[in-house]
Scaffold this active site. Structure first.
Site, PDB file in Angstrom:
ATOM      1  CG  ASN A  13      -1.873   1.319   1.475  1.00 59.64           C
ATOM      2  OD1 ASN A  13      -1.806   2.173   0.311  1.00 59.64           O
ATOM      3  ND2 ASN A  13      -2.056   1.485   2.602  1.00 59.64           N
ATOM      4  CD1 TRP A  14       3.216   0.805  -2.776  1.00 55.35           C
ATOM      5  CD2 TRP A  14       3.563   2.496  -4.800  1.00 55.35           C
ATOM      6  NE1 TRP A  14       4.054   0.414  -3.900  1.00 55.35           N
ATOM      7  CE2 TRP A  14       4.009   1.021  -5.006  1.00 55.35           C
ATOM      8  CE3 TRP A  14       3.348   2.947  -5.716  1.00 55.35           C
ATOM      9  CZ2 TRP A  14       4.583   0.753  -6.099  1.00 55.35           C
ATOM     10  CZ3 TRP A  14       3.914   2.682  -6.920  1.00 55.35           C
ATOM     11  CH2 TRP A  14       4.668   1.563  -7.253  1.00 55.35           C
ATOM     12  CD  GLU A 101      -2.993   5.352   6.788  1.00 56.84           C
ATOM     13  OE1 GLU A 101      -3.007   5.509   5.511  1.00 56.84           O
ATOM     14  OE2 GLU A 101      -2.204   4.790   7.453  1.00 56.84           O
ATOM     15  N   GLY A 238       2.677  -1.364   4.377  1.00 63.00           N
ATOM     16  CA  GLY A 238       2.884   0.167   4.048  1.00 63.00           C
ATOM     17  C   GLY A 238       4.149   0.689   3.852  1.00 63.00           C
ATOM     18  N   GLY A 239       4.935   1.197   4.733  1.00 66.36           N
ATOM     19  CA  GLY A 239       6.251   1.897   4.745  1.00 66.36           C
ATOM     20  C   GLY A 239       7.343   0.973   4.156  1.00 66.36           C
TER      21      GLY A 239
HETATM   22  C1  PEP Z   1      -0.747  -0.116   5.954  1.00 62.50           C
HETATM   23  O1  PEP Z   1      -0.703   0.931   5.342  1.00 62.50           O
HETATM   24  O2  PEP Z   1      -1.760  -0.861   5.420  1.00 62.50           O
HETATM   25  C2  PEP Z   1       0.518  -0.402   6.884  1.00 62.50           C
HETATM   26  C3  PEP Z   1       0.296  -1.550   7.555  1.00 62.50           C
HETATM   27  O3  PEP Z   1       1.257   0.364   7.171  1.00 62.50           O
HETATM   28  P1  PEP Z   1       2.604   0.031   7.775  1.00 62.50           P
HETATM   29  O4  PEP Z   1       3.122  -1.197   6.992  1.00 62.50           O
HETATM   30  O5  PEP Z   1       3.651   1.193   7.333  1.00 62.50           O
HETATM   31  O6  PEP Z   1       2.494  -0.233   9.037  1.00 62.50           O
END
Ligand code: PEP
Length: 256
Positions: A13-14, A101, A238-239
């Protein structure tokens, strides 16, 4: 009976990162990095403006394309929104729905999640429906019941055929972008509970086929132990999906 017969799905997930040109160069690197990845599905979810350009690059590679959100109507006077047929025509296979989010900052509810999920199936997109509890809910011990409610409202009412293709992402809000990952045991407890609820909503045999991803600070150094859990069928990242080397290592997790 928890033999994993489900094809693992590793999804990036960018979020609101990467311009079109940054997305294009990243997608080229990712295609190279993911050559000869077999037996697992890779998905990237760039921002809307990058979708068609990323599709050009990933076409024929086995890397799937997803959007981060959609509107439930097909078209209309909904300024700023994007519909399922538009995403399908842009080359999307998947769409994320109800990311925490979106729930936190844009007022999404289990009802809007439900409408979006139905619209996705109607137009040939596979929904990745996100659920998960807040820190306060975890600390008060209500995490299982919170996710139970999110699922019973959010992902009810599918046909038997649709239910088999549903994807759920369990993302504890306290683990997203915080560097705090759920332990493999905490995640497994929730994933088993999710599969049980899916078995109540649909056939038990369908629940055995539905992929349940974990998300929340997945990194190269924790993916192996998460994927070793019997009910964890992949990750929503995500990150760490914004760096090719990290995402490649996650995609190439070792089955321990
Ligand atoms: C996400 O955006 O769904 C997520 C899990 O972010 P992160 O991996 O940065 O915690």
């Amino acid at each position: 009976m928890s033999m994993k017969t489900r094809v693992p799905l590793l999804a990036g997930n960018w979020k609101m990162y990467k311009t079109v040109s940054e997305s294009v160069s990243f997608a080229r690197d990712l295609v190279n990095a993911c050559r000869a990845v077999n037996g697992r599905e890779v998905l990237v979810c760039p921002p809307f403006p990058s979708l068609t350009s990323v599709k050009e690059i990933t076409k024929g590679t086995g890397i799937r394309l997803g959007a981060q959100d959609l509107h439930w109507e097909m078209q209309g006077a909904f300024t700023g929104e994007v519909s399922a047929p538009m995403l399908k025509d842009a080359g999307c296979d998947y769409v994320l729905i109800g990311h925490s989010e979106r729930r936190q900052y844009f007022g999404e509810t289990d009802d809007t999640v439900h409408k979006k999920m139905k619209a996705a199936f109607q137009h040939g997109l596979l929904p990745v429906v996100c659920v998960g509890e807040s820190l306060a809910e975890r600390e008060s011990g209500s995490h299982l019941s919170v996710v139970d409610r999110q699922l019973r409202v959010g992902v009810s009412g599918l046909t038997a055929q649709e239910s088999l293709r549903l994807v759920i992402a369990y993302e504890p809000v306290w683990a997203i972008g915080t560097g705090k990952t759920a332990t493999p045991d905490q995640a497994q407890e929730m994933h088993a509970s999710i599969r049980k609820i899916l078995g109540d909503l649909y056939e038990k045999s369908a629940a055995e086929k539905i992929r349940v991803l974990y998300g929340g600070s997945i990194k190269p150094d924790n993916i192996d132990s998460l994927m070793a859990q019997p009910d964890i069928d992949g990750g929503l990242v995500g990150g760490a999906s914004l760096k090719v080397a990290d995402f490649e290592r996650i995609v190439r997790y070792r089955d321990v």
